[in-house]
Design a protein around this motif. Structure first.
Motif, PDB file in Angstrom:
ATOM      1  N   ARG A 495     -20.329 -33.082  80.050  1.00 46.30           N
ATOM      2  CA  ARG A 495     -21.057 -34.439  80.357  1.00 46.30           C
ATOM      3  C   ARG A 495     -21.559 -35.291  79.518  1.00 46.30           C
ATOM      4  N   PHE A 496     -21.772 -35.030  78.201  1.00 45.76           N
ATOM      5  CA  PHE A 496     -22.265 -35.887  77.082  1.00 45.76           C
ATOM      6  C   PHE A 496     -20.925 -36.554  76.268  1.00 45.76           C
ATOM      7  N   GLY A 497     -20.034 -35.930  76.526  1.00 42.50           N
ATOM      8  CA  GLY A 497     -18.696 -36.795  76.038  1.00 42.50           C
ATOM      9  C   GLY A 497     -18.529 -36.759  74.542  1.00 42.50           C
ATOM     10  N   HIS A 498     -18.804 -35.670  73.918  1.00 46.40           N
ATOM     11  CA  HIS A 498     -18.707 -35.637  72.557  1.00 46.40           C
ATOM     12  C   HIS A 498     -17.387 -35.063  72.179  1.00 46.40           C
ATOM     13  N   ASP A 499     -16.303 -35.902  72.303  1.00 45.91           N
ATOM     14  CA  ASP A 499     -14.966 -35.707  72.449  1.00 45.91           C
ATOM     15  C   ASP A 499     -14.296 -36.519  71.115  1.00 45.91           C
ATOM     16  N   TYR A 500     -13.950 -35.619  70.211  1.00 46.63           N
ATOM     17  CA  TYR A 500     -13.349 -36.122  68.897  1.00 46.63           C
ATOM     18  C   TYR A 500     -11.838 -36.094  68.956  1.00 46.63           C
ATOM     19  N   SER A 501     -11.438 -35.636  69.812  1.00 49.63           N
ATOM     20  CA  SER A 501      -9.821 -35.728  69.933  1.00 49.63           C
ATOM     21  C   SER A 501      -9.033 -37.098  69.893  1.00 49.63           C
ATOM     22  N   PRO A 502      -7.757 -36.986  69.204  1.00 50.22           N
ATOM     23  CA  PRO A 502      -7.005 -38.083  69.101  1.00 50.22           C
ATOM     24  C   PRO A 502      -7.089 -38.939  70.207  1.00 50.22           C
ATOM     25  N   VAL A 503      -6.696 -40.228  69.989  1.00 49.65           N
ATOM     26  CA  VAL A 503      -6.346 -41.213  71.042  1.00 49.65           C
ATOM     27  C   VAL A 503      -5.417 -42.323  70.314  1.00 49.65           C
ATOM     28  N   ASN A 504      -4.128 -42.747  70.936  1.00 49.82           N
ATOM     29  CA  ASN A 504      -3.256 -43.194  70.617  1.00 49.82           C
ATOM     30  C   ASN A 504      -3.262 -44.813  71.168  1.00 49.82           C
ATOM     31  N   TYR A 505      -2.674 -45.784  70.355  1.00 49.30           N
ATOM     32  CA  TYR A 505      -2.690 -47.334  70.749  1.00 49.30           C
ATOM     33  C   TYR A 505      -1.372 -47.675  70.324  1.00 49.30           C
ATOM     34  N   SER A 506      -0.749 -48.634  70.981  1.00 50.66           N
ATOM     35  CA  SER A 506       0.556 -49.209  70.760  1.00 50.66           C
ATOM     36  C   SER A 506       0.866 -50.402  71.200  1.00 50.66           C
ATOM     37  N   GLY A 507       1.789 -51.174  70.620  1.00 53.41           N
ATOM     38  CA  GLY A 507       2.030 -52.559  71.382  1.00 53.41           C
ATOM     39  C   GLY A 507       2.620 -53.385  70.403  1.00 53.41           C
ATOM     40  N   TRP A 508       3.242 -54.655  71.060  1.00 51.73           N
ATOM     41  CA  TRP A 508       3.954 -55.735  70.341  1.00 51.73           C
ATOM     42  C   TRP A 508       2.973 -56.847  70.018  1.00 51.73           C
ATOM     43  N   THR A 509       3.440 -57.353  68.825  1.00 47.82           N
ATOM     44  CA  THR A 509       2.831 -58.513  68.460  1.00 47.82           C
ATOM     45  C   THR A 509       4.030 -59.622  68.223  1.00 47.82           C
ATOM     46  N   PRO A 510       4.179 -60.513  69.430  1.00 53.64           N
ATOM     47  CA  PRO A 510       5.211 -61.724  69.136  1.00 53.64           C
ATOM     48  C   PRO A 510       4.373 -62.676  68.478  1.00 53.64           C
ATOM     49  N   ARG A 511       5.115 -63.481  67.577  1.00 55.68           N
ATOM     50  CA  ARG A 511       4.757 -64.812  66.954  1.00 55.68           C
ATOM     51  C   ARG A 511       6.015 -65.762  66.842  1.00 55.68           C
ATOM     52  N   PHE A 512       5.506 -67.070  66.828  1.00 57.23           N
ATOM     53  CA  PHE A 512       6.510 -67.902  66.502  1.00 57.23           C
ATOM     54  C   PHE A 512       5.866 -69.080  65.899  1.00 57.23           C
ATOM     55  N   GLY A 513       6.510 -69.387  64.883  1.00 55.75           N
ATOM     56  CA  GLY A 513       5.948 -70.672  64.057  1.00 55.75           C
ATOM     57  C   GLY A 513       6.955 -71.608  63.905  1.00 55.75           C
ATOM     58  N   ASN A 549     -31.509 -31.841  72.489  1.00 51.51           N
ATOM     59  CA  ASN A 549     -31.796 -31.967  71.113  1.00 51.51           C
ATOM     60  C   ASN A 549     -32.822 -33.150  70.979  1.00 51.51           C
ATOM     61  N   GLY A 550     -33.093 -33.565  72.099  1.00 56.34           N
ATOM     62  CA  GLY A 550     -34.216 -34.736  72.080  1.00 56.34           C
ATOM     63  C   GLY A 550     -33.746 -36.143  72.634  1.00 56.34           C
ATOM     64  N   GLY A 551     -32.501 -36.031  72.838  1.00 55.39           N
ATOM     65  CA  GLY A 551     -31.943 -37.392  73.426  1.00 55.39           C
ATOM     66  C   GLY A 551     -32.153 -37.524  75.134  1.00 55.39           C
ATOM     67  N   SER A 552     -31.664 -38.642  75.377  1.00 56.89           N
ATOM     68  CA  SER A 552     -31.589 -38.903  76.946  1.00 56.89           C
ATOM     69  C   SER A 552     -30.186 -38.391  77.594  1.00 56.89           C
ATOM     70  N   GLY A 553     -29.233 -38.648  76.646  1.00 61.52           N
ATOM     71  CA  GLY A 553     -27.787 -38.315  77.205  1.00 61.52           C
ATOM     72  C   GLY A 553     -27.248 -39.484  77.870  1.00 61.52           C
ATOM     73  N   LYS A 554     -27.812 -40.626  78.007  1.00 54.24           N
ATOM     74  CA  LYS A 554     -27.347 -41.558  79.018  1.00 54.24           C
ATOM     75  C   LYS A 554     -25.919 -42.337  77.987  1.00 54.24           C
ATOM     76  N   ILE A 555     -26.136 -42.590  76.811  1.00 54.29           N
ATOM     77  CA  ILE A 555     -25.314 -43.134  76.013  1.00 54.29           C
ATOM     78  C   ILE A 555     -25.050 -42.644  74.872  1.00 54.29           C
TER      79      ILE A 555
END
Length: 792
Positions: A495-513, A549-555
């Motif tokens: 419920r509190f989301g302490h998840d340290y597992s990996p996360v991936n991002y990928s993508g292309w960057t087009p450029r034109f000069g 541990n004394g927090g609200s758990g909201k964020i």
């Protein structure tokens, strides 16, 4: 309306420039450009070639120090050396770097339009802002190819000793194919000195001794170096050392930035090996170390609250002060290995292998004998942080022709491994098992790794007077979190989301000069890029403690569902390049640039707004992520004008920069759709420089002034008329306008040709001013600078 207003001003400026170009073109003398040496796409020159340079006896290089010069339309080989990225970048040469006698790199770059320093004047308290982008990941710092990625909370990010640098390049915007995953503001590339930069043409062994003094903080700097090369130029190398030692900086009102002393030692060694004309090997390393007492937050703490009389009586005067500080031991180091292979008779191969290593670490201690003031937010009683960057790059450039088109095909692959380790000890939790008895990672500065694997391809197509540069880059980014040693920040309850597992991002960057040399004196350039940026380790894995541990758990949750930020960046401009206008062999250049950056999915911290996290009347489930993507778009646009003139006896320059930035919504309140100003926009700024030269006496002297407008679009407005400041705590205070005047002079005595004397006065009239991007910290009082160097 802001964009229309800017467009109207830009149109007027464009008409003025067009009129100037026509009149100057009519007066210029057109001549032949000497045939250039071997075309080298990897090390493109940015030196000007005057039409009559073959007959020039006078070296006028003031313009060459700061701006890339257009090619001559009657020289196709020269045109191949220019593209839109080169045409739009600014370069500071060794002479201008030494003339400034800066305390840090941010002070050097603050003279360029569109580039501003942020933070305080304290040692290690500076970051960089380019075109309104001020986060560390938005401005890439490269030293001899090594990326520097220091992102510690409330600290600076640039620790390079200016004395080592021979050249500094700024590429604004995300338009360089060699850099991906970030750099929305731009890339700052620094190149350190080589032996051949210090040796005379007929010299094989040499040494340098230099002493500098600054009056403001009573700074003494000593530099020494030994260097040499073999007669056949197979080897050249140097060993460089500098020590910077100073007291506290002084404000214009006479008070001091207490505990702003500096004591830094820097070492550098570099070796170049050329076994043949086809192979070049470079090995180099830099290490700097400083050790001092200072406030924990080097970036923003300015006026410290003095200890009370009771505290002085209880702890003693010295201890009463030191209990508020940290004893900081900082080490910054980098190294590179580079191999370039370019067969003499094979234009298809220009291969480079480049590996780099960079590490910055800080160890902060609050000695127990002073009964220190410590807190969770300032990393407790003791802390250890290290940021390590390792890169490997393979690149090849092939030169070939396909009919009337000359191609320079660049193909490369990169690996960038970023590793950050953080640890703190908080004495107040030494008996709390849920905080690992006081040893744990700060929740706002988690440990982790970011791995970046990239591939890019770019082709420069030279067609008559055009250079078109399409490119495509692919990045794969993998973030790895490291579970916190404290169970308070590593709660298994989903419920509190302490998840340290990996996360991936990928993508292309087009450029034109595109670069177009319309005439021998006028060139146009433009770039469009659709870049992206993955969340940082902080943005992905920051957490808060849970209810037990004394927090609200909201964020409390990590932010593994963030979308990558996207930036559609456009810039366009032209360069006017003339010689022999008013005087023989004089030079004039004018460059103007329009830019617009549009960011979507901006990442912003989640802390709620006006007492609500998910909107008025909406109940939020537990475990909201610490960061979120802001709906709508953020747009920053602006205009820059640069003009440089140089002749045998006189030189002058002027720059002007204006930026504006706005969001569609309130970033900390995603349910609102009120427009908000971007707080990190630098005020409108202009600079003027003029001076004279006496070649017969080797004297060069001048005056420089910087004019900064007030900044009243800070994010603290109430554009919704609800009595609440738009950005709340994330806005900046308004600043007043000011002007700063400086003097400088250089003299190489004719009777002592190996010696050089440099003098400067910063803030000549002791103007009291505040730095907007430094959250209204004071500027520095008048500062007399002097240096004497001698080469053996």
């Amino acid at each position: 309306m802001l964009w229309k207003e800017s467009n109207m001003k830009c149109k007027k400026t464009g008409l003025l420039l067009l009129f100037m170009s026509c009149s100057l073109h009519a007066e210029s003398l057109i001549g032949k450009n000497p045939t250039p040496d071997k075309d080298d796409k990897q090390q493109v020159t940015n030196k000007s070639r005057s039409p009559n340079s073959a007959n020039n006896n006078v070296q006028n290089d003031d313009i060459e120090d700061v701006i890339t010069v257009t090619a001559r339309s009657d020289s196709q080989d020269e045109l191949k050396k220019i593209n839109s990225v080169i045409a739009g970048r600014s370069t500071l040469s060794s002479r201008l770097i030494e003339q400034k006698q800066a305390d840090n790199v941010a002070e050097l770059l603050n003279t360029l339009p569109g580039v501003s320093s942020a933070g305080s004047v304290r040692p290690g308290g500076q970051t960089l802002n380019i075109w309104g982008f001020g986060k560390v990941e938005d401005v890439k710092i490269i030293v001899d190819g090594a990326q520097k990625g220091f992102q510690k909370y409330q600290q600076g990010s640039v620790f390079v000793e200016p004395e080592l640098l021979k050249q500094l390049e700024v590429n604004k915007g995300p338009h360089d194919v060699k850099f991906g995953n970030g750099g929305f503001g731009g890339v700052v590339k620094m190149e350190t000195k080589d032996a051949i930069d210090l040796l005379d043409p007929d010299q094989y062994v040499g040494a340098l001794m230099k002493y500098s003094f600054h009056s403001n903080n009573h700074q003494n700097m000593v530099t020494s170096a030994v260097y040499g090369r073999t007669q056949d130029d197979m080897f050249d190398g140097l060993v460089y050392y500098t020590n910077r030692n100073s007291g506290n900086f002084k404000r214009p009102d006479g008070s001091r930035f207490v505990f702003s002393e500096d004591d830094m030692d820097t070492y550098m060694a570099k070796l170049n090996f050329r076994p043949s004309e086809e192979h070049t090997f470079t090995v180099s390393g830099i290490r700097s170390k400083r050790d001092s007492w200072q406030p924990w937050a080097a970036k923003y703490v300015e006026k410290m609250t003095p200890p009370t009389a009771d505290q002085i009586k209880k702890y003693g005067y010295k201890a009463a002060w030191l209990r508020k500080l940290v004893k900081r031991d900082q080490t910054d180091e980098s190294a590179q290995f580079k191999w370039n292979y370019q067969p003499t008779y094979n234009p298809f191969i220009n291969f480079t292998l480049h590996t780099t290593y960079s590490k910055t670490k800080q160890h902060d201690t609050r000695p127990s004998k002073y009964n220190p003031v410590s807190s969770l937010g300032t990393m407790g009683n003791e802390s250890w942080v290290s940021y390590t960057d390792k890169t490997v790059e393979l690149e090849n450039i092939s030169i070939f022709s396909t009919g009337p088109i000359d191609n320079a095909l660049k193909i490369g692959a990169q690996v960038h491994l970023h590793d950050r380790d953080t640890l703190m000890y908080y004495k107040g939790y030494e008996k709390k098992p849920n905080y690992n008895n006081g040893y744990f990672q700060p929740a706002y500065m988690p440990s982790g790794k970011q791995q970046n694997y990239s591939f890019y391809i770019q082709d420069e197509l030279s067609i008559d007077t055009f250079v078109l540069t399409p490119s495509l880059r692919y990045d794969y980014v993998r973030n790895h979190g490291k579970q916190n040693y404290a169970s308070a920040y590593n709660d298994p309850d989903p419920r509190f989301g302490h998840d340290y597992s990996p996360v991936n991002y990928s993508g292309w960057t087009p450029r034109f000069g595109a670069y177009w040399q319309t005439t021998q004196n006028i060139g146009f350039f433009s770039d469009i890029s659709y870049a992206w940026q993955a969340p940082t380790i902080d943005e992905t894995y920051e957490v808060q403690f849970t209810p037990k541990n004394g927090g609200s758990g909201k964020i409390s949750a990590t932010s593994r569902n963030l979308e990558k930020e996207r930036n559609l960046s456009i810039r366009a401009g032209n360069i006017l390049d003339f010689s022999n206008i008013l005087l023989e062999n004089d030079k004039l250049q004018i460059r103007n640039t329009l830019f617009r950056q549009q960011v979507k999915n901006e990442i912003f911290i989640t802390r709620g707004f006006n007492g609500s996290i998910c909107g008025p009347g909406n109940s939020c489930p537990l475990g909201q992520s610490n960061y979120h993507n802001v709906p709508g778009k953020l747009v920053i646009h602006g205009f820059e004008l640069e003009a440089f003139y140089d002749s045998r006896y006189w030189f002058a320059s002027a720059t002007y920069s204006i930026q504006k930035g706005e969001r569609d919504s309130t970033p900390q309140a995603t349910w609102m759709h009120n427009k908000t100003y971007v707080a990190t926009i630098a005020p409108r700024t202009a600079t003027l420089t003029t001076g004279f030269k006496i070649p017969e006496w080797n004297v060069r002297a001048g005056w420089n002034a910087q004019f900064v407008r007030k900044q009243d679009r800070t994010g603290l407005e109430d554009r919704n008329h609800d009595g609440i400041k738009d950005l709340g705590a994330y806005g900046l205070g308004r600043s007043s306008g000011y002007s700063i005047h400086n003097l400088f002079a250089t003299w190489q005595p004719t009777f002592l040709p190996k010696a050089e004397v440099k003098l400067a006065v910063d803030n000549l009239f002791n103007k009291d001013y505040r730095l907007y991007l430094g959250e209204n910290t004071y500027g520095l009082a008048r500062n007399f600078k002097a240096s004497f160097s001698y080469r053996f």
